[in-house]
Design an enzyme around this catalytic site. Structure first.
Site, short mmCIF file in Angstrom:
data_model
loop_
_atom_site.label_atom_id
_atom_site.label_comp_id
_atom_site.label_asym_id
_atom_site.label_seq_id
_atom_site.Cartn_x
_atom_site.Cartn_y
_atom_site.Cartn_z
N HIS A 64 -38.04 -7.26 28.72
CA HIS A 64 -36.72 -7.56 28.14
C HIS A 64 -35.98 -6.27 27.84
CE1 HIS A 64 -39.12 -6.88 24.54
NE2 HIS A 64 -38.03 -6.88 23.78
N HIS A 66 -34.60 -4.62 25.25
CA HIS A 66 -34.54 -3.80 24.03
C HIS A 66 -34.89 -2.33 24.32
CE1 HIS A 66 -34.88 -7.47 21.12
NE2 HIS A 66 -33.63 -7.19 21.45
N ASP A 68 -36.65 -0.05 22.93
CA ASP A 68 -38.05 0.41 22.84
C ASP A 68 -38.88 -0.08 24.02
OD1 ASP A 68 -37.77 -2.21 21.50
OD2 ASP A 68 -39.90 -2.01 20.97
N HIS A 69 -38.25 -0.79 24.96
CA HIS A 69 -38.94 -1.26 26.18
C HIS A 69 -38.34 -0.66 27.45
CE1 HIS A 69 -41.20 -4.47 23.98
NE2 HIS A 69 -40.27 -4.14 23.11
N HIS A 120 -37.03 -14.44 21.74
CA HIS A 120 -36.83 -13.09 21.19
C HIS A 120 -35.52 -12.53 21.76
CE1 HIS A 120 -37.91 -9.13 19.66
NE2 HIS A 120 -37.81 -8.62 20.88
N ASP A 141 -42.56 -8.90 23.85
CA ASP A 141 -42.34 -9.18 22.43
C ASP A 141 -42.25 -10.69 22.18
OD1 ASP A 141 -42.27 -6.49 21.98
OD2 ASP A 141 -40.18 -6.41 21.31
N HIS A 179 -46.63 -4.50 21.07
CA HIS A 179 -46.66 -3.86 19.75
C HIS A 179 -48.00 -4.04 19.05
CE1 HIS A 179 -42.36 -2.79 19.25
NE2 HIS A 179 -42.13 -3.86 20.01
FE FE Z 1 -40.22 -4.30 21.02
ZN ZN Z 2 -37.97 -6.52 21.59
#
Ligand code: FE
Ligand code: ZN
Length: 267
Positions: A64, A66, A68-69, A120, A141, A179
């Site tokens: 996805h 985001h 941090d990905h 999410h 996530d 995570h």
């Molecule tokens: Fe994340």
């Molecule tokens: Zn995420």
């Protein structure tokens, strides 16, 4: 770096990133290639490639959008020949192949199946591989060890449907999520089901692992079904806890999931 070897073909390495992310590397020892999953930061991947110069990065798999990905994609693409695969429904930097629910992919001789898991985010996908009876899932996530992702874009209905689809995978499916949230997730799980012995025992194991600075992943679906409240929305104990928490009668299924997700948000 910890090496996690599946019984048959697939080897995964976890590269820690930021505070609590893992970038999973799927390793093909024969081809001497790796695929990086959700590289939010390029540095850990570049460092690993520098220490293992016989290997090259051939693919990036994205669940996805985001930061941090996806934050490491551009730097990794600039320095390698890798191809970026990711969900069609989201803006993924450098994407070479746009994926949708039901797509079948071939990677390192393995067959991967794309599963749309909105909730999410709206376009979130998971990657499932049967791996000749030793199955694994990249859940991003959506499904965490002991928990699930927050509902940033989607509805509880969508998350309920997504988690139900993942719950229908084989019980021995190894789950690689993005995570290290297991300890806090299980503390919440214990609050939801104080009488669940599986949760109690699992939390003790996870507390020991974390005290030793070790990771708690991967998990597997059988364990999640016994201990993850976000897969237990049809269980009486979880529905009763959700009802108590909201002060109204909550039905099993999506209503219970919505109530415990909201409860976890303020836990
Ligand atoms: Fe994340
Ligand atoms: Zn995420």
């Amino acid at each position: 770096y910890t090496l996690r070897k599946s019984c048959l073909m697939s080897t995964f390495i976890a590269l820690p990133a930021f505070n609590d992310n893992y970038i999973w590397l799927l390793v093909d020892e024969q081809r001497q290639q790796v695929a990086a999953v959700d590289p939010g930061d390029a540095k850990p991947v570049i460092t690993w490639l520098g220490r293992n110069p016989e290997y090259s990065l051939s693919h990036i798999l994205i669940t996805h959008h985001h930061p941090d990905h996806v934050g490491g994609i551009n730097a990794l693409k600039a320095g390698t020949e890798c191809k970026v695969w990711g969900p069609e429904a989201e803006a993924i930097p450098g994407r070479d192949r746009a994926l949708n629910d039901g797509d079948t992919l071939t990677l390192f001789g393995l067959t991967l199946e794309v599963i749309a898991v909105p909730g999410h985010t709206l376009g979130h996908i998971a990657y499932f591989c049967d791996n000749a009876g030793d199955p694994w899932l990249l859940s991003g996530d959506t499904l965490f060890a002991g928990g699930c992702g927050r509902l940033f874009e989607g509805t509880a209905e969508q998350m309920h449907h997504s988690l139900s689809r993942l719950a229908a995978l084989p019980d021995n499916t190894r789950i690689y999520c993005a995570h290290e949230y297991t300890q806090s997730n299980l503390r919440f799980a214990r609050a939801v089901e104080p009488d669940n012995t599986d949760i109690k025992i699992r939390l003790e194991v996870v507390d020991d692992l974390r005290a030793a600075g070790r990771m708690t992943l991967p998990t597997d679906l059988a364990l999640e079904k016994r201990t993850n409240p976000f897969l237990r929305f049809d269980c009486d104990a979880v529905t009763q806890a959700a009802s108590q928490q909201t002060g109204a009668t909550v039905a099993p299924g999506v209503e219970t999931l919505a109530a415990i997700r909201a409860w976890k948000d303020r836990f």
